[in-house]
Write a protein that holds these residues in place. Structure first.
Motif, short mmCIF file in Angstrom:
data_model
loop_
_atom_site.label_atom_id
_atom_site.label_comp_id
_atom_site.label_asym_id
_atom_site.label_seq_id
_atom_site.Cartn_x
_atom_site.Cartn_y
_atom_site.Cartn_z
N THR A 5 46.05 -13.46 63.59
CA THR A 5 45.00 -12.43 63.51
C THR A 5 43.80 -12.77 64.36
O THR A 5 42.88 -11.96 64.49
CB THR A 5 44.55 -12.26 62.05
N GLY A 17 47.90 -10.13 65.80
CA GLY A 17 48.54 -9.79 64.54
C GLY A 17 49.94 -9.23 64.64
O GLY A 17 50.51 -8.79 63.64
N GLY A 18 50.53 -9.24 65.81
CA GLY A 18 51.91 -8.76 65.97
C GLY A 18 52.72 -9.74 66.80
O GLY A 18 52.25 -10.22 67.84
N ARG A 19 53.94 -10.04 66.37
CA ARG A 19 54.80 -11.00 67.06
C ARG A 19 55.80 -10.26 67.94
O ARG A 19 56.43 -9.28 67.50
CB ARG A 19 55.53 -11.87 66.05
N THR A 34 59.16 -9.41 69.45
CA THR A 34 60.52 -9.61 68.94
C THR A 34 61.60 -9.35 69.98
O THR A 34 62.75 -9.72 69.78
CB THR A 34 60.77 -8.68 67.74
N GLY A 42 55.10 -1.74 66.98
CA GLY A 42 54.45 -1.30 68.21
C GLY A 42 55.22 -1.73 69.45
O GLY A 42 56.23 -2.43 69.39
N ALA A 44 50.27 -13.68 67.89
CA ALA A 44 50.83 -13.27 66.61
C ALA A 44 49.85 -13.48 65.46
O ALA A 44 49.98 -12.84 64.41
CB ALA A 44 52.12 -14.04 66.34
N ARG A 95 45.63 -8.19 72.01
CA ARG A 95 46.43 -7.60 70.93
C ARG A 95 46.78 -8.72 69.96
O ARG A 95 47.46 -9.68 70.32
CB ARG A 95 47.71 -6.97 71.47
N THR A 132 58.63 -5.17 72.43
CA THR A 132 58.65 -4.67 71.06
C THR A 132 58.05 -5.72 70.13
O THR A 132 58.19 -6.93 70.36
CB THR A 132 60.08 -4.34 70.63
N PHE A 133 57.38 -5.24 69.06
CA PHE A 133 56.68 -6.12 68.13
C PHE A 133 57.22 -5.93 66.72
O PHE A 133 57.80 -4.88 66.40
CB PHE A 133 55.18 -5.83 68.16
N ASP A 134 56.99 -6.96 65.89
CA ASP A 134 57.46 -6.88 64.51
C ASP A 134 56.69 -5.86 63.67
O ASP A 134 57.11 -5.51 62.57
CB ASP A 134 57.44 -8.25 63.84
N ASP A 135 55.54 -5.37 64.18
CA ASP A 135 54.79 -4.35 63.45
C ASP A 135 55.18 -2.93 63.90
O ASP A 135 54.53 -1.96 63.52
CB ASP A 135 53.29 -4.57 63.62
#
Length: 793
Positions: A188, A216-218, A220, A233, A186, A214, A228-231
């Motif tokens: 950077t 920068g994305g958490r 979810t 993606g 999650a 990958r 699934t990610f919070d950004d």
């Protein structure tokens, strides 16, 4: 012996608490007992998990055997999960067993990956903890994919996540698979807090191995296999290994003590809780006021000596010393291929020499927690018994007196005494000295059957001892087709304070009542006395199935020629418990033996009665050989038994091959030898001492199985004679009822051994001559017709 007045409880088998166990081996604290509580019989050393994932270690190499370690140290072991700690009452609470009191407690249960709830329903979800079970869970998830490329996502880009990515990639590729690995974080940047040069080396290695990153994305949640990610993606993953940062275990949430913002228990620099000085909290379970350091194993290891000193000083009223966490430490990240990435102060590097260093450090740690196969503690007794000063003793002899049913008086002693009493009282009323383990009570209106069993405790756990003792006593009723109704307890307690004796008795009876109630029986009373060690027994009462008053529905005396012999449970408790006394029983064997002893014969008895079976007994102290001989003698038949078919508890044959035997072994063997017809290759070569020097023997050898026949069993299975036409049906029902070791082991016959020419793995038990065959059949028909049990002279 006397129970210690004070008790230290270690909740969790983490690095710090295990240091206390090792120190106890060298210098136990006077008038104090030490108990280790762990949900698993083994502790997993996290430092060796990456190498094990990569296949560089066997899984057993990263496991610390808690049964062996605690036995060697003279420490009590409770394999159970603590669910709460009450600092006010000074108690640790459990789901089923009664609470356990303490003088001081050390909580070192570690932590768990945070935010796991997001992915629990993903079909390939594999959290990294508990580490004790992660390998089989991971392999199962990978096997479900088949031969297709395996899409694996590791969630968590810290040191553990990076090592897992490298090592799982190597594991799959080494086995011929095609890994497609993605490391997700999650932040950077992965490896937060590591130096730039180390990050460069890791990035190069990830690229070379084809591992995607990958950042920068958490995560979810998921939709099917898609993460699934919070950004916004998504990422498809067949397997998700969850290695995120730490959060508190549920246990910590149930402890009413001050906690940090993250939910961990706050401690002082003495490792004591901020809210209660009798509670120490160590390793990942704690947050220290005024200090900020990683949750890494190196800190937990270095807290060990501080905790040991402070436990001593806390009990002795001395001033406690403080723990100062180091500012930096050597970091070694395994790459799974025999190399490691190192970071120490300003230096970073990669190579095989760094792996060799890591291997040397980890192997040394494991060696310290692996006692030799002889006790090293200052006392063979567990720490429940008070010690005044350490005094070295010689390793226990293989002939040491065993507990459980291995502590019974021999069959020949019992047989000779009963013969003499019957001769002295030839006119005794009907029912005098009956031949089955359950006796029919004459002229009674309620419960009409009774049995009794009693043995010295063979475990440090009084609650578990009470459970097994109750099941063991009830087994005689079930083996006779009797429904239990009530029981009377007999308990011998070591001397000690009112509180300590009361707690031990409460645990024993609580465990017993659990099993009695499950059998629809009640504890109506009992008797207690003081003695040298804990011993537990029960007199149990019941009603014969169908209301029969003059016969037992299941009897030793009803075997018929042509029947098949079915044994419902595996053999080996005697030798495994003997190995435990010597400090050499592995946790896997102990766990299997305990599970077997906790499996009751209740369902097997009902299955036998519903199938119309009349001949049965349970296998206990005289071993399979002795109890089968009793059936043959009372039924006046012979038996052919296939040694290769005998089921054994995992690890039992290994212990027999090492020369371990229960103290009742020799007597059990000698009591039956004259009745056995054994192949020349086996004759005289079934004793452990012979096996120990035979380097060519394998664990599949029938010699070992022959030795297992003489092994005394505690809470063993049922042995029943089944008509050949019904045998498969009975076996199917037993298997469905959970008796996975149930096996057809032989057949009943008229033959007496003359002209014996069967397979070398078949032995024969002879008990009568041919000219008595007709009288035997007449007696057996009478038995099956419901007449009183015959007593052929």
């Amino acid at each position: 012996m006397r129970l210690a007045n004070r008790r230290i409880l270690l909740v969790g088998a983490g690095h710090t608490n295990l240091h206390i166990v090792r120190m106890w081996m060298q210098q136990p604290i006077a008038d104090t007992s030490l108990t280790l509580i762990s949900p698993f019989p083994c502790a997993t050393y996290s430092g060796m998990l990456p190498g094990t994932l990569a296949g560089l270690y066997d899984p057993s190499e990263m496991e610390i055997d808690l049964h062996r370690l605690t036995k060697a140290a003279g420490v009590e072991l409770l394999v159970d999960e603590a669910i709460a700690v009450d600092p006010e009452l000074k108690q640790v609470l459990f789901r089923e067993r009664p609470a356990l009191s303490y003088s001081v407690v050390s909580i070192g249960v570690g932590s768990m990956p945070r935010q796991m709830d997001h992915l629990r329903t993903h079909p390939g979800f594999v959290p990294i903890k508990p580490m004790f079970t992660v390998l089989p869970r991971l392999d199962l998830a990978i096997q479900r994919i088949g031969n297709a490329p395996v899409r694996i996502t590791i969630v968590g880009g810290g040191a553990a996540g990076v090592e897992v990515a490298f090592c799982v990639e190597h594991r799959i590729r080494k086995s011929g698979g095609t890994p497609q690995i993605t490391l997700v974080d999650a932040n950077t940047q992965i490896l937060t807090g590591f130096r730039r040069r180390t990050l460069q080396l890791v990035a190069q290695e990830l690229h070379k191995r084809g591992i995607n990153v990958r950042q920068g994305g958490r995560v979810t949640g998921h939709r099917g296999l898609d993460l699934t990610f919070d950004d916004g993606g998504s990422l498809t993953a067949d397997v998700v290994i969850w290695v995120t940062g730490a959060c508190p275990l549920p246990l910590l949430q149930q402890i009413n003590l001050p906690k940090s913002g993250q939910g961990f228990i706050r401690v002082q620099n003495t490792l004591q809780s901020v809210g209660n000085e009798s509670v120490f909290v160590v390793g990942d379970s704690a947050d220290m006021d005024g200090a900020d350091f990683d949750r890494a194993g190196v800190y937990a290891v270095r807290q060990g000596p501080i905790l040991w000193q402070n436990l001593n000083r806390s009990l002795g009223g001395g001033q406690l010393i403080t723990y100062q966490p180091q500012q930096d430490f050597l970091r070694l990240l395994a790459t799974g291929d025999g190399r490691a990435i190192a970071q120490w102060k300003w230096f970073s590097g990669i190579g095989t020499h760094w792996w060799r260093l890591k291997n040397r450090i980890d192997s040394k740690f494991m060696h310290m927690h692996r006692p030799s196969r002889g006790l090293k503690s200052s006392s063979r007794m567990s720490s429940a018994v008070a010690v005044t000063a350490p005094s070295p003793v010689k390793p226990a002899s293989p002939k040491m007196r065993c507990r459980g049913c291995g502590g019974k008086t021999s069959a020949r002693v019992l047989h000779h005494v009963l013969q003499r009493l019957r001769a002295e009282w030839p006119s005794a009323p009907h029912g005098f000295l009956q031949r089955d383990d359950t006796a029919l009570l004459p002229n009674v209106a309620g419960a009409n059957a009774v049995s009794v069993d009693f043995f010295p405790a063979f475990l440090d756990d009084p609650w578990l001892t009470g459970r097994i003792a109750a099941i063991h006593a009830l087994s005689d009723l079930w083996a006779s087709g009797v429904h239990p109704t009530s029981a009377v307890a007999m308990v011998t307690l070591p001397e000690g304070s009112l509180d300590r004796q009361s707690e031990m008795l409460h645990h024993v009876l609580s465990g017993a009542v659990r099993e009695l109630m499950a059998a629809n029986a009640i504890l109506v009373g009992g008797h207690t006395t003081n003695g040298e060690e804990l011993a537990v027994g029960f007199t149990v009462f019941g009603n014969t199935h169908g209301g029969a008053k003059n016969r037992l529905p299941l009897s030793k005396a009803c075997l018929l020629p042509g029947q098949q012999l079915i044994l419902t449970k595996a053999l080996g408790t005697g030798v495994i418990l003997a190995a435990r006394e010597l400090g050499s029983a592995e946790s896997s064997s102990m766990s299997a033996a305990i599970d077997m002893m906790l499996q009751t014969n209740q369902q097997a008895s009902l299955i036998a009665i519903e199938a119309g079976i009349s001949a049965a007994t349970d296998i206990t102290g005289f071993g399979l050989a002795g109890h089968l001989l009793e059936m043959c003698q009372q039924s006046e038949v012979s038996v052919d038994l296939d040694l290769n078919s005998l089921p054994t508890i995992p690890g039992a044959l290994q212990q027999i091959s090492r020369g371990i035997q229960s103290s009742l072994y020799d007597e059990n063997r000698d009591a039956v030898q004259s009745y056995f017809v054994i192949d020349e290759d086996l004759q005289g070569r079934s004793t452990p001492l012979d096996l120990r020097v035979d380097a060519a023997i394998s664990l599949s050898s029938p010699r070992l199985k022959l030795s297992a026949m003489y092994d005394p069993q505690t809470s063993g299975g049922l042995l029943m004679g089944v008509d050949a036409a019904r045998a498969d049906h009975v076996m199917a029902r037993l298997t469905a009822a959970g008796y996975r070791d149930a096996t057809i082991i032989g057949r009943v016959t008229h033959r007496t051994g003359s002209g014996y020419n069967d397979a070398p793995t078949v032995i024969r038990i002879n008990t009568f001559t041919r000219d008595r065959a007709q009288s035997v059949l007449t007696a057996k028909i009478s038995c099956l017709d419901g007449n009183p049990e015959p007593r052929l002279q």
